[in-house]
Design an enzyme around this catalytic site. Structure first.
Site, PDB file in Angstrom:
ATOM      1  N   SER A  80      85.375  83.162  58.502  1.00 57.61           N
ATOM      2  CA  SER A  80      86.642  83.807  58.816  1.00 57.61           C
ATOM      3  C   SER A  80      86.443  85.121  59.577  1.00 57.61           C
ATOM      4  CB  SER A  80      87.421  84.067  57.522  1.00 57.61           C
ATOM      5  OG  SER A  80      88.585  84.827  57.772  1.00 57.61           O
ATOM      6  N   GLN A  81      85.640  86.054  59.024  1.00 58.29           N
ATOM      7  CA  GLN A  81      85.421  87.327  59.705  1.00 58.29           C
ATOM      8  C   GLN A  81      84.596  87.152  60.975  1.00 58.29           C
ATOM      9  OE1 GLN A  81      86.574  90.375  59.454  1.00 58.29           O
ATOM     10  NE2 GLN A  81      87.835  90.006  57.642  1.00 58.29           N
ATOM     11  N   ASP A  95      78.573  87.261  50.762  1.00 62.45           N
ATOM     12  CA  ASP A  95      77.832  88.297  50.041  1.00 62.45           C
ATOM     13  C   ASP A  95      76.625  87.744  49.306  1.00 62.45           C
ATOM     14  OD1 ASP A  95      79.547  90.437  50.740  1.00 62.45           O
ATOM     15  OD2 ASP A  95      80.924  89.927  49.118  1.00 62.45           O
ATOM     16  N   GLU A  96      76.802  86.563  48.679  1.00 56.71           N
ATOM     17  CA  GLU A  96      75.770  86.044  47.792  1.00 56.71           C
ATOM     18  C   GLU A  96      74.515  85.566  48.501  1.00 56.71           C
ATOM     19  OE1 GLU A  96      78.855  82.671  48.315  1.00 56.71           O
ATOM     20  OE2 GLU A  96      78.827  84.858  48.137  1.00 56.71           O
ATOM     21  N   GLN A 120      73.522  87.080  51.598  1.00 55.82           N
ATOM     22  CA  GLN A 120      73.099  88.098  52.568  1.00 55.82           C
ATOM     23  C   GLN A 120      71.683  88.590  52.303  1.00 55.82           C
ATOM     24  OE1 GLN A 120      75.820  91.353  53.152  1.00 55.82           O
ATOM     25  NE2 GLN A 120      77.527  90.017  53.709  1.00 55.82           N
ATOM     26  N   HIS A 133      81.473  94.650  54.369  1.00 49.27           N
ATOM     27  CA  HIS A 133      81.674  94.904  52.941  1.00 49.27           C
ATOM     28  C   HIS A 133      80.385  95.530  52.435  1.00 49.27           C
ATOM     29  CE1 HIS A 133      83.041  94.701  48.914  1.00 49.27           C
ATOM     30  NE2 HIS A 133      82.491  93.558  48.552  1.00 49.27           N
ATOM     31  N   ASP A 135      87.472  97.809  46.804  1.00 51.47           N
ATOM     32  CA  ASP A 135      87.758  96.476  47.317  1.00 51.47           C
ATOM     33  C   ASP A 135      87.644  95.433  46.207  1.00 51.47           C
ATOM     34  OD1 ASP A 135      88.090  94.737  49.870  1.00 51.47           O
ATOM     35  OD2 ASP A 135      86.367  93.833  48.878  1.00 51.47           O
ATOM     36  N   GLU A 185     110.918  80.330  42.922  1.00 49.44           N
ATOM     37  CA  GLU A 185     111.229  81.616  42.322  1.00 49.44           C
ATOM     38  C   GLU A 185     110.005  82.505  42.111  1.00 49.44           C
ATOM     39  OE1 GLU A 185     114.130  82.802  42.100  1.00 49.44           O
ATOM     40  OE2 GLU A 185     115.183  80.962  42.606  1.00 49.44           O
ATOM     41  N   SER A 189     118.930  93.196  45.341  1.00 51.34           N
ATOM     42  CA  SER A 189     120.183  93.470  44.636  1.00 51.34           C
ATOM     43  C   SER A 189     119.968  94.483  43.517  1.00 51.34           C
ATOM     44  CB  SER A 189     120.747  92.173  44.042  1.00 51.34           C
ATOM     45  OG  SER A 189     119.910  91.718  42.980  1.00 51.34           O
TER      46      SER A 189
END
Length: 339
Positions: free
Chosen positions: A27-28, A83-84, A86, A108, A191, A227, A252
């Site tokens: 993703s990044q 992370d795990e 790296q 991160h 984070d 809801e 409301s």
């Protein structure tokens, strides 16, 4: 006073002087690489040859290299793999290619803060952390906006690490909105806490608990979904744009009174004490140790919990409703087959 950097404060061309290796194309990796390229950056993607990320990156027109070759080639190595893994990848494929004056970058601070990666002297260690998933980093950039980013400098051998981090952040679009300076420790601990206690863990657990409460009381699961889950976006959008105050202004009187009288009953001092325990485990490293042991031990509990979450009734009801209504059919940020 809080300092917010924008494009007017930044040498946006500085990043063009450096060769950048993006390690990973999740993703990044996807979001940052796409934006960097559009901003004129000189980049390659470091990935496992012929792996899924390699194929995706080449489909988007990027030059790819094995991770060790990308690390050797680059001036800036931006590590955007999970992370795990790296620390293992760093030790086996990156560390031997570091030399004085290179920049090791993260989005991160986890592996640096908890001492899982220890770069040698002479290497600049910096962070650019967009405060959004990579797909949103990309979508906001293409819309002419950007997401805020945090920058941090852990080691500044070359004397210009902050300038380089700011230029990189501007290149991925964050100079349009704002860039804040922090530290690896502060970014990592806040984070993790935000994810666990509020944004992900707290929020998803609250949604499921509300859904289960209504369904167990005999209400339609479809009404329960609307809801406690669907309408959450409408409320969060109001908070995002104008804070809790604007949200209260928009809803409301009945809804606001319910918020102010029942919210504190639900989220009471007992919940806050549990939040403090979560933060303690982050600060003392207990969570980091637990996470790494789980990842390195086959992830059996993690996989079990993930499967349980995906099989929750709210996921089935939500999938059915989203297939009928059109609110999620256009502008979808995540296409798992492409990004």
């Amino acid at each position: 006073m809080l300092k917010v950097y924008t494009n007017a404060d930044i040498n946006r061309d500085l990043i063009k002087n450096y060769k950048i290796a993006i390690i990973g194309f999740g993703s990044q990796g996807y979001g940052q690489a796409m934006n960097l390229r559009d901003s004129g950056g000189n980049i390659v993607i470091g990935v496992r040859p012929e792996g899924a990320s390699d194929i995706k990156a080449r489909d988007y027109g990027f030059k790819t290299m094995p991770i060790e070759d990308a690390a050797e080639w680059a001036d800036i190595i931006q590590i955007l793999i999970p992370d795990e893994i790296q620390a293992k990848v760093y030790k086996e494929q990156i560390a031997q290619h570091l030399c004085e004056g290179k920049y090791l970058m993260f989005s991160h601070g986890f592996n640096i803060h908890y001492g899982l990666i220890n770069p040698p002297e002479g290497v600049n260690v910096i962070m650019v952390a967009p405060k959004a998933p990579g797909h949103t980093v990309r979508s906001e950039y293409t819309a002419g906006r950007g997401v805020p980013s945090l920058v941090a400098v852990q080691k500044d051998f070359s004397g210009n690490s902050l300038d380089v981090a700011l230029s990189y952040a501007a290149a991925i679009g964050s100079g349009e909105t704002g860039i804040l300076e922090t530290s690896f420790r502060e970014e990592t601990e806040t984070d993790l806490f935000g994810e666990q206690a509020v944004l992900c863990g707290g929020c998803s657990a609250l949604i499921k608990a509300g859904f289960d409460t209504l369904v167990e009381a005999g209400y339609s699961p479809y009404m329960a979904y609307f809801e406690v889950c669907h309408e959450l976006k409408l409320i969060v959008d109001l908070i995002y744009q104008g804070g809790i105050s604007d949200m209260h202004y928009s809803i409301s009187n009945n809804a606001e009174y319910g918020d102010l009288t029942r919210g504190k009953f639900l989220i009471d001092e007992d919940v806050k004490s549990k939040m403090k325990k979560i933060l303690d485990d982050i600060q003392n490293g207990k969570y980091a140790t637990e996470f790494m042991q789980e990842m390195n031990g086959g992830s059996r509990n993690f996989k079990k919990l993930r499967e349980e979450s995906e099989n929750h009734q709210i996921e089935k009801i939500g999938k059915e409703l989203r297939s009928i209504f059109n609110w999620s059919k256009e502008g979808k940020l995540v296409d798992r087959s492409k990004n």
